[in-house]
Design an enzyme around this catalytic site. Structure first.
Site, PDB file in Angstrom:
ATOM      1  N   HIS A  18      -2.336  -4.543   6.921  1.00 36.26           N
ATOM      2  CA  HIS A  18      -3.639  -3.736   6.169  1.00 36.26           C
ATOM      3  C   HIS A  18      -4.203  -5.315   5.438  1.00 36.26           C
ATOM      4  O   HIS A  18      -3.737  -5.995   5.160  1.00 36.26           O
ATOM      5  CB  HIS A  18      -2.825  -2.930   5.068  1.00 36.26           C
ATOM      6  CG  HIS A  18      -2.329  -1.771   5.620  1.00 36.26           C
ATOM      7  ND1 HIS A  18      -2.410  -0.477   4.944  1.00 36.26           N
ATOM      8  CD2 HIS A  18      -1.764  -1.320   6.801  1.00 36.26           C
ATOM      9  CE1 HIS A  18      -1.746   0.234   5.402  1.00 36.26           C
ATOM     10  NE2 HIS A  18      -1.208  -0.025   6.673  1.00 36.26           N
TER      11      HIS A  18
ATOM     12  N   GLU B 201      -5.278  -5.366   2.369  1.00 37.48           N
ATOM     13  CA  GLU B 201      -4.856  -6.054   1.178  1.00 37.48           C
ATOM     14  C   GLU B 201      -3.654  -6.881   1.356  1.00 37.48           C
ATOM     15  O   GLU B 201      -3.731  -7.914   0.561  1.00 37.48           O
ATOM     16  CB  GLU B 201      -4.263  -4.787   0.403  1.00 37.48           C
ATOM     17  CG  GLU B 201      -5.444  -3.981   0.107  1.00 37.48           C
ATOM     18  CD  GLU B 201      -5.409  -2.618   1.128  1.00 37.48           C
ATOM     19  OE1 GLU B 201      -5.391  -2.990   2.315  1.00 37.48           O
ATOM     20  OE2 GLU B 201      -5.202  -1.555   0.837  1.00 37.48           O
TER      21      GLU B 201
ATOM     22  N   CYS C 159      -2.933   2.267  -0.269  1.00 39.67           N
ATOM     23  CA  CYS C 159      -1.908   3.130   0.206  1.00 39.67           C
ATOM     24  C   CYS C 159      -0.461   2.928  -0.830  1.00 39.67           C
ATOM     25  O   CYS C 159      -0.659   1.509  -1.432  1.00 39.67           O
ATOM     26  CB  CYS C 159      -1.554   2.942   1.780  1.00 39.67           C
ATOM     27  SG  CYS C 159      -0.705   1.341   2.046  1.00 39.67           S
TER      28      CYS C 159
ATOM     29  N   CYS D 199       0.466  -0.962   0.107  1.00 43.85           N
ATOM     30  CA  CYS D 199      -0.427  -2.127  -0.317  1.00 43.85           C
ATOM     31  C   CYS D 199      -0.372  -2.106  -2.124  1.00 43.85           C
ATOM     32  O   CYS D 199      -0.398  -3.240  -2.595  1.00 43.85           O
ATOM     33  CB  CYS D 199      -1.700  -1.939  -0.057  1.00 43.85           C
ATOM     34  SG  CYS D 199      -1.742  -2.081   1.811  1.00 43.85           S
TER      35      CYS D 199
END
Length: 157
Positions: free
Chosen positions: A61, A63, A91, A94
Site C-alpha cells: 500500500h 502508506e 486501512c 496502514c
C-alpha cells in the site's frame, strides 16, 4: 515582495497535491490510485503509490511503502516529527503501521467506508487502549482524491 505565510490548511492542501500526483502513477501498472507522502518540516522524505498489482505484494500500500522509505531516509523506524499525507483513508494495516512508527500526524483526503480504519470503520489513530495516538486530519482535498478513485473504477467497469 512580501510573501504571506501559508495557513495550516494551505500547507496540508499543497502536500496533498503531491500525494495526488503520486497516486496518478498507480493506474499505469493496474493499481488503485492511492498516493502517500511523508514529510518532516519542508522536506519530503518519501513519496509512493500503491504497488500491489505491480509487485504481487499484499502489503504494498502507498502508506506502508512511503513509511518504509521515510524510515530508511531517517535511519530510524520512529517517524518523529513527520506527517503522512495519503489520498485515501488508511486501512487497518496502514493505520497500525503508522501507530507502530510513532507517526505524530496523519492527513488523508477521501474517506473509505469499506475499509477505512481511521474514522470510517474504526478509529485506530485514537484508541485509548493503545500506547500511542496520532493527530488525525481528514477530508483534505477530499473531492479531488475521491474523483481520482471513482474515475479509475469507472474505467475498469
Amino acid at each position: 515582495m512580501t510573501v504571506e505565510p501559508q495557513t495550516g490548511a494551505e500547507v496540508d492542501a499543497s502536500w496533498m497535491a503531491v500525494a495526488l500526483d503520486e497516486a496518478a502513477a498507480a493506474p499505469a501498472h493496474g493499481d488503485v490510485p492511492v498516493g502517500a507522502v511523508v514529510v518532516r518540516g519542508d522536506e519530503v522524505l518519501a513519496r509512493r503509490h500503491n504497488e500491489r498489482e505491480l509487485t504481487g505484494d499484499p502489503t504494498a500500500h502507498a502508506e506502508v511503502l512511503a513509511m518504509r522509505d521515510a524510515a530508511a531516509a531517517l535511519g530510524s523506524w520512529r517517524l518523529d516529527g513527520c506527517t503522512l499525507y495519503v489520498t485515501l483513508e488508511p486501512c487497518l494495516m496502514c493505520g497500525g503501521a503508522a501507530l507502530s512508527a510513532r507517526l505524530p500526524r496523519l492527513v488523508y483526503g477521501a474517506p473509505d467506508p469499506q475499509a477505512g480504519a481511521c474514522l470510517s470503520l474504526y478509529n485506530i489513530c485514537d484508541d485509548p487502549r493503545l500506547n500511542h495516538a496520532i493527530d488525525l486530519w481528514s477530508g483534505v482535498e477530499a473531492e479531488a482524491c475521491g474523483r481520482l478513485l471513482s474515475d479509475f473504477f469507472a474505467r475498469r467497469r
